[in-house]
Design a protein around this motif. Structure first.
Motif, PDB file in Angstrom:
ATOM      1  N   ALA A   8       2.348   1.662  -3.475  1.00 22.34           N
ATOM      2  CA  ALA A   8       1.325   2.148  -4.398  1.00 22.34           C
ATOM      3  C   ALA A   8       1.082   3.639  -4.189  1.00 22.34           C
ATOM      4  CB  ALA A   8       0.031   1.361  -4.218  1.00 22.34           C
ATOM      5  N   LEU A   9       1.075   4.080  -2.955  1.00 13.83           N
ATOM      6  CA  LEU A   9       0.892   5.497  -2.654  1.00 13.83           C
ATOM      7  C   LEU A   9       2.052   6.322  -3.203  1.00 13.83           C
ATOM      8  CD1 LEU A   9      -0.725   7.706  -1.223  1.00 13.83           C
ATOM      9  CD2 LEU A   9       0.544   7.159   0.858  1.00 13.83           C
ATOM     10  N   GLU A  32       4.025   5.540  -5.739  1.00  8.95           N
ATOM     11  CA  GLU A  32       3.921   5.540  -7.199  1.00  8.95           C
ATOM     12  C   GLU A  32       2.836   6.509  -7.663  1.00  8.95           C
ATOM     13  OE1 GLU A  32       3.491   1.575  -8.777  1.00  8.95           O
ATOM     14  OE2 GLU A  32       5.200   0.868  -7.587  1.00  8.95           O
ATOM     15  N   ALA A  33       1.713   6.537  -6.969  1.00  9.49           N
ATOM     16  CA  ALA A  33       0.625   7.451  -7.326  1.00  9.49           C
ATOM     17  C   ALA A  33       1.063   8.904  -7.151  1.00  9.49           C
ATOM     18  CB  ALA A  33      -0.614   7.154  -6.491  1.00  9.49           C
ATOM     19  N   ALA A  34       1.785   9.190  -6.082  1.00  9.43           N
ATOM     20  CA  ALA A  34       2.279  10.553  -5.853  1.00  9.43           C
ATOM     21  C   ALA A  34       3.262  10.960  -6.943  1.00  9.43           C
ATOM     22  CB  ALA A  34       2.931  10.653  -4.472  1.00  9.43           C
ATOM     23  N   ASP A  35       4.156  10.053  -7.335  1.00 12.36           N
ATOM     24  CA  ASP A  35       5.104  10.345  -8.409  1.00 12.36           C
ATOM     25  C   ASP A  35       4.372  10.622  -9.718  1.00 12.36           C
ATOM     26  OD1 ASP A  35       7.231  10.016  -6.673  1.00 12.36           O
ATOM     27  OD2 ASP A  35       7.754   7.997  -7.394  1.00 12.36           O
ATOM     28  N   GLU A  36       3.367   9.809 -10.018  1.00 12.11           N
ATOM     29  CA  GLU A  36       2.588   9.994 -11.250  1.00 12.11           C
ATOM     30  C   GLU A  36       1.860  11.331 -11.230  1.00 12.11           C
ATOM     31  OE1 GLU A  36       0.941   9.380 -14.942  1.00 12.11           O
ATOM     32  OE2 GLU A  36       2.528   8.204 -13.984  1.00 12.11           O
ATOM     33  N   LEU A  37       1.275  11.681 -10.101  1.00 14.39           N
ATOM     34  CA  LEU A  37       0.578  12.958  -9.980  1.00 14.39           C
ATOM     35  C   LEU A  37       1.535  14.128 -10.186  1.00 14.39           C
ATOM     36  CD1 LEU A  37      -2.010  14.532  -9.346  1.00 14.39           C
ATOM     37  CD2 LEU A  37      -1.416  14.351  -6.923  1.00 14.39           C
ATOM     38  N   ARG A  75       2.381  14.409 -13.866  1.00 16.74           N
ATOM     39  CA  ARG A  75       1.270  14.990 -14.631  1.00 16.74           C
ATOM     40  C   ARG A  75       1.172  16.493 -14.402  1.00 16.74           C
ATOM     41  NH1 ARG A  75      -3.707  10.651 -14.086  1.00 16.74           N
ATOM     42  NH2 ARG A  75      -2.584   8.900 -15.005  1.00 16.74           N
ATOM     43  N   GLU A 123       0.833  -1.206   0.000  1.00 13.72           N
ATOM     44  CA  GLU A 123       0.000   0.000   0.000  1.00 13.72           C
ATOM     45  C   GLU A 123       0.867   1.255   0.000  1.00 13.72           C
ATOM     46  OE1 GLU A 123      -3.109   0.106   2.928  1.00 13.72           O
ATOM     47  OE2 GLU A 123      -3.645  -1.990   2.536  1.00 13.72           O
TER      48      GLU A 123
END
Length: 86
Positions: A47-48, A50-55, A58, A44
């Motif tokens: 995943a958090l 990775e999501a922060a890096d993607e955000l 973007r 978890e």
């Protein structure tokens, strides 16, 4: 829903809390009844991250536009011998 424990309870139960995280369950840690942290399973947390890096990527593209050079080109420039001489 995750458990919520005080800092004192967390200290005394840390091994069990880590076992629960390993089994996929999160635990919230409170200070004076207010949630201040969480112990979560590594998948978890990853995943958090990775999501922060993607955000962030973007948002950078939104504000700066698409990159004009590749990451490989940036790294090649950073580690080139000519760059070291400068």
């Amino acid at each position: 829903m995750s458990d919520a424990l005080s800092i004192r309870e967390t200290r005394t139960r840390l091994a069990k809390i880590l076992d629960k995280a390993e089994a996929g369950e999160a635990t919230v840690i409170t200070r004076n009844g207010t949630p201040v942290a969480a112990i979560v399973p590594m998948d978890e947390y990853s995943a958090l991250e990775e999501a922060a890096d993607e955000l962030l990527a973007r948002e950078a593209v939104q504000h700066l536009g698409e990159p004009t050079v590749s990451m490989a080109e940036v790294l090649a420039d950073l580690f080139s011998e000519d760059h070291d001489a400068a």
